[in-house]
Design a protein around this motif. Structure first.
Motif, PDB file in Angstrom:
ATOM      1  N   GLN A 143       0.858  -1.182   0.000  1.00 51.40           N
ATOM      2  CA  GLN A 143       0.000   0.000   0.000  1.00 51.40           C
ATOM      3  C   GLN A 143       0.893   1.230   0.000  1.00 51.40           C
ATOM      4  O   GLN A 143       1.767   1.380   0.853  1.00 51.40           O
ATOM      5  N   THR A 144       0.692   2.086  -0.983  1.00 45.25           N
ATOM      6  CA  THR A 144       1.487   3.310  -1.090  1.00 45.25           C
ATOM      7  C   THR A 144       0.915   4.373  -0.148  1.00 45.25           C
ATOM      8  O   THR A 144      -0.229   4.270   0.293  1.00 45.25           O
ATOM      9  N   GLU A 145       1.698   5.380   0.131  1.00 44.22           N
ATOM     10  CA  GLU A 145       1.223   6.471   0.988  1.00 44.22           C
ATOM     11  C   GLU A 145       0.093   7.234   0.291  1.00 44.22           C
ATOM     12  O   GLU A 145      -0.953   7.497   0.865  1.00 44.22           O
ATOM     13  N   ARG A 146       0.317   7.563  -0.972  1.00 42.60           N
ATOM     14  CA  ARG A 146      -0.685   8.291  -1.761  1.00 42.60           C
ATOM     15  C   ARG A 146      -1.511   7.315  -2.596  1.00 42.60           C
ATOM     16  O   ARG A 146      -1.036   6.228  -2.931  1.00 42.60           O
ATOM     17  N   PRO A 147      -2.721   7.733  -2.994  1.00 38.04           N
ATOM     18  CA  PRO A 147      -3.450   6.910  -3.963  1.00 38.04           C
ATOM     19  C   PRO A 147      -2.700   6.906  -5.300  1.00 38.04           C
ATOM     20  O   PRO A 147      -1.978   7.859  -5.614  1.00 38.04           O
ATOM     21  N   LEU A 148      -2.878   5.835  -6.065  1.00 41.63           N
ATOM     22  CA  LEU A 148      -2.326   5.736  -7.417  1.00 41.63           C
ATOM     23  C   LEU A 148      -3.478   5.675  -8.400  1.00 41.63           C
ATOM     24  O   LEU A 148      -4.478   5.011  -8.145  1.00 41.63           O
ATOM     25  N   ILE A 149      -3.323   6.363  -9.524  1.00 36.47           N
ATOM     26  CA  ILE A 149      -4.354   6.337 -10.559  1.00 36.47           C
ATOM     27  C   ILE A 149      -3.713   6.025 -11.899  1.00 36.47           C
ATOM     28  O   ILE A 149      -2.717   6.633 -12.285  1.00 36.47           O
ATOM     29  N   ILE A 150      -4.300   5.044 -12.596  1.00 37.21           N
ATOM     30  CA  ILE A 150      -3.902   4.711 -13.965  1.00 37.21           C
ATOM     31  C   ILE A 150      -4.992   5.257 -14.878  1.00 37.21           C
ATOM     32  O   ILE A 150      -6.169   5.193 -14.553  1.00 37.21           O
ATOM     33  N   VAL A 151      -4.591   5.825 -16.016  1.00 38.56           N
ATOM     34  CA  VAL A 151      -5.582   6.444 -16.910  1.00 38.56           C
ATOM     35  C   VAL A 151      -5.378   6.037 -18.363  1.00 38.56           C
ATOM     36  O   VAL A 151      -4.261   5.883 -18.837  1.00 38.56           O
ATOM     37  N   ASP A 152      -6.519   5.849 -19.031  1.00 41.00           N
ATOM     38  CA  ASP A 152      -6.566   5.727 -20.498  1.00 41.00           C
ATOM     39  C   ASP A 152      -7.292   6.966 -20.997  1.00 41.00           C
ATOM     40  O   ASP A 152      -8.486   7.141 -20.732  1.00 41.00           O
ATOM     41  N   TRP A 153      -6.578   7.843 -21.706  1.00 43.24           N
ATOM     42  CA  TRP A 153      -7.185   9.064 -22.255  1.00 43.24           C
ATOM     43  C   TRP A 153      -7.862   8.751 -23.597  1.00 43.24           C
ATOM     44  O   TRP A 153      -7.260   8.117 -24.462  1.00 43.24           O
ATOM     45  N   THR A 154      -9.068   9.222 -23.763  1.00 40.14           N
ATOM     46  CA  THR A 154      -9.818   9.024 -25.013  1.00 40.14           C
ATOM     47  C   THR A 154      -9.277   9.920 -26.125  1.00 40.14           C
ATOM     48  O   THR A 154      -9.032  11.107 -25.903  1.00 40.14           O
ATOM     49  N   ASN A 155      -9.144   9.351 -27.323  1.00 39.86           N
ATOM     50  CA  ASN A 155      -8.782  10.123 -28.519  1.00 39.86           C
ATOM     51  C   ASN A 155      -7.522  10.968 -28.331  1.00 39.86           C
ATOM     52  O   ASN A 155      -7.442  12.097 -28.793  1.00 39.86           O
ATOM     53  N   GLU A 156      -6.548  10.411 -27.663  1.00 40.87           N
ATOM     54  CA  GLU A 156      -5.305  11.155 -27.430  1.00 40.87           C
ATOM     55  C   GLU A 156      -4.571  11.413 -28.743  1.00 40.87           C
ATOM     56  O   GLU A 156      -3.943  12.443 -28.915  1.00 40.87           O
ATOM     57  N   GLU A 157      -4.663  10.474 -29.676  1.00 38.97           N
ATOM     58  CA  GLU A 157      -3.981  10.637 -30.961  1.00 38.97           C
ATOM     59  C   GLU A 157      -4.654  11.666 -31.863  1.00 38.97           C
ATOM     60  O   GLU A 157      -3.996  12.291 -32.691  1.00 38.97           O
ATOM     61  N   GLY A 158      -5.974  11.803 -31.753  1.00 38.98           N
ATOM     62  CA  GLY A 158      -6.679  12.741 -32.618  1.00 38.98           C
ATOM     63  C   GLY A 158      -6.797  12.273 -34.057  1.00 38.98           C
ATOM     64  O   GLY A 158      -7.112  13.051 -34.953  1.00 38.98           O
ATOM     65  N   ALA A 188      -5.845  16.441 -31.537  1.00 39.09           N
ATOM     66  CA  ALA A 188      -5.297  15.441 -30.626  1.00 39.09           C
ATOM     67  C   ALA A 188      -5.498  15.902 -29.184  1.00 39.09           C
ATOM     68  O   ALA A 188      -5.778  17.071 -28.930  1.00 39.09           O
ATOM     69  N   MET A 189      -5.330  14.980 -28.265  1.00 31.99           N
ATOM     70  CA  MET A 189      -5.399  15.263 -26.814  1.00 31.99           C
ATOM     71  C   MET A 189      -6.711  15.946 -26.428  1.00 31.99           C
ATOM     72  O   MET A 189      -6.753  16.794 -25.556  1.00 31.99           O
ATOM     73  N   ILE A 190      -7.785  15.540 -27.075  1.00 31.59           N
ATOM     74  CA  ILE A 190      -9.059  16.258 -26.898  1.00 31.59           C
ATOM     75  C   ILE A 190      -9.719  15.954 -25.559  1.00 31.59           C
ATOM     76  O   ILE A 190     -10.198  16.854 -24.875  1.00 31.59           O
ATOM     77  N   ALA A 191      -9.745  14.688 -25.152  1.00 33.28           N
ATOM     78  CA  ALA A 191     -10.415  14.345 -23.892  1.00 33.28           C
ATOM     79  C   ALA A 191      -9.570  14.752 -22.688  1.00 33.28           C
ATOM     80  O   ALA A 191     -10.101  15.217 -21.680  1.00 33.28           O
ATOM     81  N   SER A 192      -8.242  14.595 -22.810  1.00 33.63           N
ATOM     82  CA  SER A 192      -7.381  15.089 -21.731  1.00 33.63           C
ATOM     83  C   SER A 192      -7.454  16.614 -21.688  1.00 33.63           C
ATOM     84  O   SER A 192      -7.365  17.217 -20.616  1.00 33.63           O
ATOM     85  N   GLY A 193      -7.664  17.229 -22.855  1.00 37.08           N
ATOM     86  CA  GLY A 193      -7.819  18.690 -22.924  1.00 37.08           C
ATOM     87  C   GLY A 193      -9.078  19.172 -22.225  1.00 37.08           C
ATOM     88  O   GLY A 193      -9.077  20.197 -21.534  1.00 37.08           O
ATOM     89  N   VAL A 194     -10.175  18.430 -22.373  1.00 39.24           N
ATOM     90  CA  VAL A 194     -11.419  18.764 -21.656  1.00 39.24           C
ATOM     91  C   VAL A 194     -11.192  18.575 -20.163  1.00 39.24           C
ATOM     92  O   VAL A 194     -11.542  19.437 -19.347  1.00 39.24           O
ATOM     93  N   TRP A 195     -10.573  17.452 -19.789  1.00 42.55           N
ATOM     94  CA  TRP A 195     -10.292  17.171 -18.373  1.00 42.55           C
ATOM     95  C   TRP A 195      -9.440  18.276 -17.746  1.00 42.55           C
ATOM     96  O   TRP A 195      -9.678  18.691 -16.615  1.00 42.55           O
ATOM     97  N   ALA A 196      -8.471  18.771 -18.513  1.00 42.71           N
ATOM     98  CA  ALA A 196      -7.563  19.811 -17.998  1.00 42.71           C
ATOM     99  C   ALA A 196      -8.182  21.204 -18.007  1.00 42.71           C
ATOM    100  O   ALA A 196      -7.594  22.153 -17.491  1.00 42.71           O
ATOM    101  N   GLY A 197      -9.371  21.339 -18.617  1.00 43.80           N
ATOM    102  CA  GLY A 197     -10.043  22.638 -18.654  1.00 43.80           C
ATOM    103  C   GLY A 197      -9.584  23.524 -19.797  1.00 43.80           C
ATOM    104  O   GLY A 197      -9.869  24.719 -19.821  1.00 43.80           O
ATOM    105  N   VAL A 198      -8.892  22.946 -20.774  1.00 43.88           N
ATOM    106  CA  VAL A 198      -8.371  23.706 -21.908  1.00 43.88           C
ATOM    107  C   VAL A 198      -9.360  23.705 -23.075  1.00 43.88           C
ATOM    108  O   VAL A 198      -9.423  24.653 -23.849  1.00 43.88           O
ATOM    109  N   LEU A 199     -10.130  22.616 -23.207  1.00 45.97           N
ATOM    110  CA  LEU A 199     -11.114  22.497 -24.290  1.00 45.97           C
ATOM    111  C   LEU A 199     -12.520  22.351 -23.708  1.00 45.97           C
ATOM    112  O   LEU A 199     -12.699  21.810 -22.614  1.00 45.97           O
ATOM    113  N   ASP A 200     -13.501  22.796 -24.466  1.00 47.02           N
ATOM    114  CA  ASP A 200     -14.896  22.748 -24.046  1.00 47.02           C
ATOM    115  C   ASP A 200     -15.495  21.366 -24.368  1.00 47.02           C
ATOM    116  O   ASP A 200     -15.304  20.839 -25.462  1.00 47.02           O
ATOM    117  N   ARG A 201     -16.230  20.816 -23.422  1.00 43.77           N
ATOM    118  CA  ARG A 201     -16.800  19.484 -23.596  1.00 43.77           C
ATOM    119  C   ARG A 201     -17.729  19.391 -24.808  1.00 43.77           C
ATOM    120  O   ARG A 201     -17.651  18.449 -25.596  1.00 43.77           O
TER     121      ARG A 201
END
Length: 195
Positions: free
Chosen positions: A117-132, A138-151
């Protein structure tokens, strides 16, 4: 247990990568697994199955990003994240993107089977449409998640056949309920190979 002696299982990682490479495999040994295609759904389903096997808490957000979370000793701490993408370029390489997700999965499997058990939580992610490759940019879903692109802008992006990204997310069953919104992150790293 001396955690400095922990090692990932390279043969298991290779097997995992080979199983994924069969989904949308091309005659030359590469893959064609365009985002939100039937092949992408099949690969996502397999990834989610593997996350469940190691007791990850799974969240799928409204952009179809898949997050597998392993609790830490102190869940109030910002998590460490790692991942990449399961989708591919048209006739892409069999390691591009997927290595970043499967490499992180192998680390999580190693921690799970050794009851670490690690001290911090661990998160693994698959970003949608990262290649574009299917829905630009490209990076459209990670862009929405980051607040850079509109959903809604992202949902309205169309492929060459006029199909909308939002509708294709629904079609394959990966338009999740969780908001695509970033949270504080301690560190993010991506295991990547250039091809």
């Amino acid at each position: 247990m001396d955690h400095s002696k922990l090692r990932v299982n390279g043969k298991r990682l290779q097997s995992t990568l080979e199983q994924m490479a069969k989904i949308g495999g091309t005659p030359g040994g590469g893959v064609q697994r365009l985002t939100l295609s039937d092949e992408d759904k099949q690969a996502r389903d397999l990834f989610v199955k593997w996350l469940k096997e190691i007791d990850c808490e799974i969240t799928i957000d409204e952009m179809g990003n898949i997050f597998g979370r392993k609790a830490g000793r102190n869940n109030a701490l910002a998590p460490v994240m790692s991942g990449s993408h399961i989708d591919s370029q048209p006739k892409g390489g069999r390691f591009d993107g997927i290595l970043g997700v499967m490499g992180a999965l192998e680390v999580m499997r190693t921690l799970h089977e050794n009851k670490v058990q690690t001290e911090r939580p661990l998160i693994i992610v698959d970003w949608t449409n990262e290649e574009g490759s299917r829905f630009a940019p490209a990076m459209i879903a990670s862009g929405v998640w980051a607040g850079v692109l509109d959903r809604d802008y992202a949902y309205g992006r169309t492929d060459l056949n006029g199909k909308k990204q939002g509708e294709e997310l629904e079609r394959i069953g990966y338009k999740g309920k969780a908001a695509a919104r970033k949270w504080p992150t301690h560190a993010y790293y991506e295991y990547h190979i250039e091809q």
